[in-house]
Each structure stands twice: as C-alpha cells, then as structure tokens.
Design a protein around this motif. Structure first.
Motif, PDB file in Angstrom:
ATOM      1  N   GLN A  98      73.718  67.501  24.940  1.00 36.02           N
ATOM      2  CA  GLN A  98      73.702  67.157  25.525  1.00 36.02           C
ATOM      3  C   GLN A  98      73.011  66.853  26.687  1.00 36.02           C
ATOM      4  OE1 GLN A  98      76.981  65.903  25.596  1.00 36.02           O
ATOM      5  NE2 GLN A  98      76.632  64.086  27.091  1.00 36.02           N
ATOM      6  N   LEU A 100      73.133  67.879  30.372  1.00 38.08           N
ATOM      7  CA  LEU A 100      73.325  68.953  31.093  1.00 38.08           C
ATOM      8  C   LEU A 100      73.008  69.153  32.496  1.00 38.08           C
ATOM      9  CD1 LEU A 100      75.901  70.441  29.042  1.00 38.08           C
ATOM     10  CD2 LEU A 100      76.924  68.489  30.491  1.00 38.08           C
ATOM     11  N   LEU A 104      74.362  74.148  33.469  1.00 35.88           N
ATOM     12  CA  LEU A 104      75.920  73.986  32.997  1.00 35.88           C
ATOM     13  C   LEU A 104      75.463  75.073  31.350  1.00 35.88           C
ATOM     14  CD1 LEU A 104      77.207  71.184  33.807  1.00 35.88           C
ATOM     15  CD2 LEU A 104      77.939  73.452  35.143  1.00 35.88           C
ATOM     16  N   CYS A 105      73.726  74.459  31.234  1.00 36.11           N
ATOM     17  CA  CYS A 105      73.516  75.009  30.219  1.00 36.11           C
ATOM     18  C   CYS A 105      73.394  76.634  29.894  1.00 36.11           C
ATOM     19  CB  CYS A 105      71.757  73.945  29.627  1.00 36.11           C
ATOM     20  SG  CYS A 105      71.539  74.136  27.959  1.00 36.11           S
ATOM     21  N   ILE A 109      79.941  78.206  28.246  1.00 33.70           N
ATOM     22  CA  ILE A 109      80.401  76.686  28.621  1.00 33.70           C
ATOM     23  C   ILE A 109      80.501  76.300  27.553  1.00 33.70           C
ATOM     24  CG2 ILE A 109      78.592  75.629  27.934  1.00 33.70           C
ATOM     25  CD1 ILE A 109      78.040  73.526  30.032  1.00 33.70           C
ATOM     26  N   SER A 110      81.973  75.692  27.394  1.00 35.91           N
ATOM     27  CA  SER A 110      82.976  74.675  26.561  1.00 35.91           C
ATOM     28  C   SER A 110      82.183  73.803  25.666  1.00 35.91           C
ATOM     29  CB  SER A 110      83.656  74.311  27.215  1.00 35.91           C
ATOM     30  OG  SER A 110      84.823  73.801  25.441  1.00 35.91           O
ATOM     31  N   TYR A 113      81.658  69.651  26.981  1.00 36.55           N
ATOM     32  CA  TYR A 113      80.922  69.389  27.117  1.00 36.55           C
ATOM     33  C   TYR A 113      79.848  68.589  26.347  1.00 36.55           C
ATOM     34  CZ  TYR A 113      82.252  72.225  32.038  1.00 36.55           C
ATOM     35  OH  TYR A 113      82.967  71.843  33.117  1.00 36.55           O
ATOM     36  N   GLU A 115      78.633  66.435  23.725  1.00 38.12           N
ATOM     37  CA  GLU A 115      79.412  64.826  22.849  1.00 38.12           C
ATOM     38  C   GLU A 115      78.368  64.242  21.614  1.00 38.12           C
ATOM     39  OE1 GLU A 115      80.566  61.886  26.835  1.00 38.12           O
ATOM     40  OE2 GLU A 115      78.510  62.005  26.134  1.00 38.12           O
TER      41      GLU A 115
END
Length: 125
Positions: A98, A100, A104-105, A109-110, A113, A115
């Motif tokens: 993703q 990101l 956030l990486c 993390i859920s 996030y 795709e």
C-alpha cells in the motif's frame, strides 16, 4: 494492473526454515509500504513484518529475531526469511502492499489499510 504473487510456502519440521517470495508488478516496491501478514484458522489476520520506502523494518514481537524481511528492488521482489519455525507460525502468509506514509508502515497497523494483496502461501511447521 498491480499484482502480487507469493511463493515458497511448505511444510517444515519444528525449528526449520522457509523463505517466502513476493513478486510485485504494477508499481515499484521501494516507494511503498510492503510486507507480510498471516492468518491462522479461526484467527484474525495479523502483521508479521513490514518494510517502508526508506528500508526501515518492523516485526511482530513473536517473530523478532527469527524472521527477516528484505527486498530486491531490481527484481521488484520482497522476501521473508523464516528461521527457527515453531508450530504457532503455521498460517496462510499473505504479501500486502500500500502507498502509505512511512510513519504508518509499522507492524500493528490494521490489515484494512492495505488494498493490494497476494493470493497467499501456506506455511506448516
């Protein structure tokens, strides 16, 4: 069209090793957040290892020191070297990617996030 194709899963004895590969097409792995999640039967999908665009890596605590994530930008491929495998590592392993922010990486993390997913490869220890 982006595509992630995993390979390298299999069955190993307790303490054995496996190397998973994820070949990516459609974008450049060195510019995104990419890594590995796993899902065991009856359990939620969980992050295992991620690598961000500057090469920083994070790991799930239970695999720290046993698993290593790396990437080969020339081959646009991400790897997960899994050593000292334990029965609790048994799961379907998925490559995910993703675009990101690097902040956030991080493992934790859920998975929501992300795709872009591969089809998964089974690891049995």
């Amino acid at each position: 069209q982006d595509q992630l194709v995993e390979s390298g899963g299999g069955s190993v004895q307790d303490g054995g090793s496996l190397r998973l590969s994820c070949v990516v097409s459609g974008y450049t792995i060195s510019s995104i957040c990419i890594g590995w999640f796993r899902q065991a039967p009856g359990r939620e999908r969980e992050g295992v290892a991620l690598i961000d665009s500057v090469g920083r890596t994070t790991y799930r605590g239970s695999v720290q020191g046993r698993f290593t994530i790396s990437r080969d930008s020339a081959k646009n491929t991400v790897f997960l070297q899994m050593d000292s495998l334990k029965p609790e590592d048994t799961a379907m392993y998925y490559c995910a990617a993703q675009n990101l922010q690097n902040a956030l990486c991080r493992v934790g993390i859920s998975s929501l996030y992300f795709e872009h997913w591969g089809q998964g490869t089974q690891e049995l220890a």
